[in-house]
Motif scaffolding. Structure first.
Motif, PDB file in Angstrom:
ATOM      1  N   ARG A   5      45.037  40.097  36.633  1.00 46.78           N
ATOM      2  CA  ARG A   5      45.102  41.470  37.131  1.00 46.78           C
ATOM      3  C   ARG A   5      43.709  42.043  37.355  1.00 46.78           C
ATOM      4  O   ARG A   5      43.456  42.711  38.371  1.00 46.78           O
ATOM      5  CB  ARG A   5      45.880  42.317  36.132  1.00 46.78           C
ATOM      6  N   GLU A   6      42.794  41.755  36.413  1.00 49.66           N
ATOM      7  CA  GLU A   6      41.423  42.235  36.572  1.00 49.66           C
ATOM      8  C   GLU A   6      40.758  41.609  37.784  1.00 49.66           C
ATOM      9  O   GLU A   6      40.047  42.293  38.544  1.00 49.66           O
ATOM     10  CB  GLU A   6      40.620  41.897  35.310  1.00 49.66           C
ATOM     11  N   ALA A   7      40.994  40.282  37.967  1.00 55.80           N
ATOM     12  CA  ALA A   7      40.383  39.601  39.116  1.00 55.80           C
ATOM     13  C   ALA A   7      40.908  40.142  40.432  1.00 55.80           C
ATOM     14  O   ALA A   7      40.146  40.386  41.393  1.00 55.80           O
ATOM     15  CB  ALA A   7      40.646  38.098  39.010  1.00 55.80           C
ATOM     16  N   ILE A   8      42.230  40.361  40.482  1.00 56.10           N
ATOM     17  CA  ILE A   8      42.820  40.893  41.722  1.00 56.10           C
ATOM     18  C   ILE A   8      42.305  42.302  42.004  1.00 56.10           C
ATOM     19  O   ILE A   8      42.030  42.689  43.157  1.00 56.10           O
ATOM     20  CB  ILE A   8      44.360  40.880  41.615  1.00 56.10           C
ATOM     21  N   GLY A   9      42.158  43.082  40.932  1.00 55.26           N
ATOM     22  CA  GLY A   9      41.625  44.437  41.122  1.00 55.26           C
ATOM     23  C   GLY A   9      40.210  44.422  41.662  1.00 55.26           C
ATOM     24  O   GLY A   9      39.841  45.229  42.533  1.00 55.26           O
ATOM     25  N   GLU A  10      39.390  43.490  41.145  1.00 51.89           N
ATOM     26  CA  GLU A  10      38.003  43.395  41.611  1.00 51.89           C
ATOM     27  C   GLU A  10      37.954  42.945  43.064  1.00 51.89           C
ATOM     28  O   GLU A  10      37.179  43.476  43.874  1.00 51.89           O
ATOM     29  CB  GLU A  10      37.233  42.413  40.730  1.00 51.89           C
ATOM     30  N   ILE A  11      38.820  41.975  43.421  1.00 48.90           N
ATOM     31  CA  ILE A  11      38.865  41.516  44.810  1.00 48.90           C
ATOM     32  C   ILE A  11      39.303  42.649  45.731  1.00 48.90           C
ATOM     33  O   ILE A  11      38.761  42.852  46.834  1.00 48.90           O
ATOM     34  CB  ILE A  11      39.819  40.303  44.931  1.00 48.90           C
ATOM     35  N   ASN A  12      40.278  43.408  45.285  1.00 48.05           N
ATOM     36  CA  ASN A  12      40.776  44.520  46.088  1.00 48.05           C
ATOM     37  C   ASN A  12      39.674  45.553  46.336  1.00 48.05           C
ATOM     38  O   ASN A  12      39.512  46.086  47.451  1.00 48.05           O
ATOM     39  CB  ASN A  12      41.958  45.160  45.371  1.00 48.05           C
ATOM     40  N   THR A  13      38.897  45.818  45.290  1.00 51.08           N
ATOM     41  CA  THR A  13      37.792  46.772  45.428  1.00 51.08           C
ATOM     42  C   THR A  13      36.745  46.262  46.411  1.00 51.08           C
ATOM     43  O   THR A  13      36.258  47.010  47.279  1.00 51.08           O
ATOM     44  CB  THR A  13      37.145  47.012  44.055  1.00 51.08           C
ATOM     45  N   ARG A  14      36.397  45.001  46.301  1.00 54.40           N
ATOM     46  CA  ARG A  14      35.380  44.433  47.188  1.00 54.40           C
ATOM     47  C   ARG A  14      35.868  44.430  48.633  1.00 54.40           C
ATOM     48  O   ARG A  14      35.100  44.726  49.570  1.00 54.40           O
ATOM     49  CB  ARG A  14      35.046  43.009  46.743  1.00 54.40           C
TER      50      ARG A  14
END
Length: 268
Positions: A5-14
């Motif tokens: 979930r954290e990784a997907i959130g970071e990708i979404n932000t980028r």
């Protein structure tokens, strides 16, 4: 799942930042922004593809070279082959007419004394060759010699009992056992890599226990495993005595018949 979930959130932000950056850029700048986004540091990529997982190896019982690693197997093999050759060149039973007052059991143990002495000399020469000539790694030389001496005792007694009980058929049995043990004693490859047949039968042969005892001397001792392997190997001494003292008696007539037939062939 929380890490994902954290990784997907970071990708979404980028991705959101990149989209905003592209929308605000001019037509010429958009291509450059996309190239910068899709490209990366070549050194980082190269390191990842050459070594995707960082592994730290810790040697618990290090062995210097391959020769030292397989020395236990070939040493045990040499002792067994020496015992077979010994049975081929030394008559297993003295003549009854020469010792009329001796019982069959006394003759059995009396003649085995010669097998035992020669077998111990063979084992000693093998040990000296390993340590002095080939210079294999051996952390416990005395225990290495003792394991070889005990292995020689076991092997010579097994083969001597087979020959005394079944004559030339016993020699053939010893050769068959040798072939099976070469292929399936876990001497050169782990037993888990061998066919199912060998995985099921290898524990019923003496090679694995002798090899493991010698490995303890080469790489280092682990708790009481050295003693355990020798105790397991000693069970084959009991088996050999059962064959040589009791089982051979019903086969005496068959043995005499086969010896007579071999003499009639004039081959031996």
């Amino acid at each position: 799942l929380s890490k994902a979930r954290e990784a997907i959130g970071e990708i979404n932000t980028r991705l959101s930042k990149i989209i905003d950056k592209v929308d605000k850029a001019s037509s010429n700048e958009k291509v450059q922004i996309l190239l910068e986004t899709l490209s990366g540091d070549p050194e980082v990529y190269g390191q990842f593809f050459s070594e995707p997982v960082q592994i730290e190896t810790t040697n618990i019982y290090p062995v210097e070279n391959y020769g030292s690693a397989v020395a236990p197997f070939y040493t045990v093999l040499a002792i067994w082959v020496g015992a077979i050759i010994l049975a081929a060149v030394v008559n297993s039973a003295p003549g009854s007419s020469k010792y009329p007052d001796m019982t069959s059991t006394e003759r059995f143990f009396g003649r085995y004394g010669m097998y035992f002495i020669i077998g111990q000399l063979q084992a000693l020469i093998t040990v000296i060759g390993n340590l002095a000539f080939f210079k294999v790694q051996c952390l416990h030389p005395f225990l290495f010699w003792f394991a070889c001496a005990f292995t020689s005792l076991t092997f010579t007694l097994i083969i001597y009992a087979l020959v005394e009980a079944f004559a030339d058929v016993g020699k053939a049995i010893a050769v068959v056992i040798l072939v099976l043990q070469i292929a399936g004693s876990s001497g050169t490859y782990p037993i888990e890599l061998l066919p199912e047949f060998f995985r099921n039968v290898y524990l019923f042969f003496p090679f694995p226990y002798a090899i493991n005892a010698l490995r303890e001397c080469v790489g280092g001792l682990y708790e009481m495993d050295y003693l355990v392997y020798l105790l397991e190997l000693s069970l084959f001494i009991v088996l050999a005595l059962v064959i040589g003292v009791w089982i051979r008696k019903p086969f005496n007539s068959l043995k005499k018949y086969m010896n007579k037939r071999m003499e009639d062939t004039e081959v031996l």
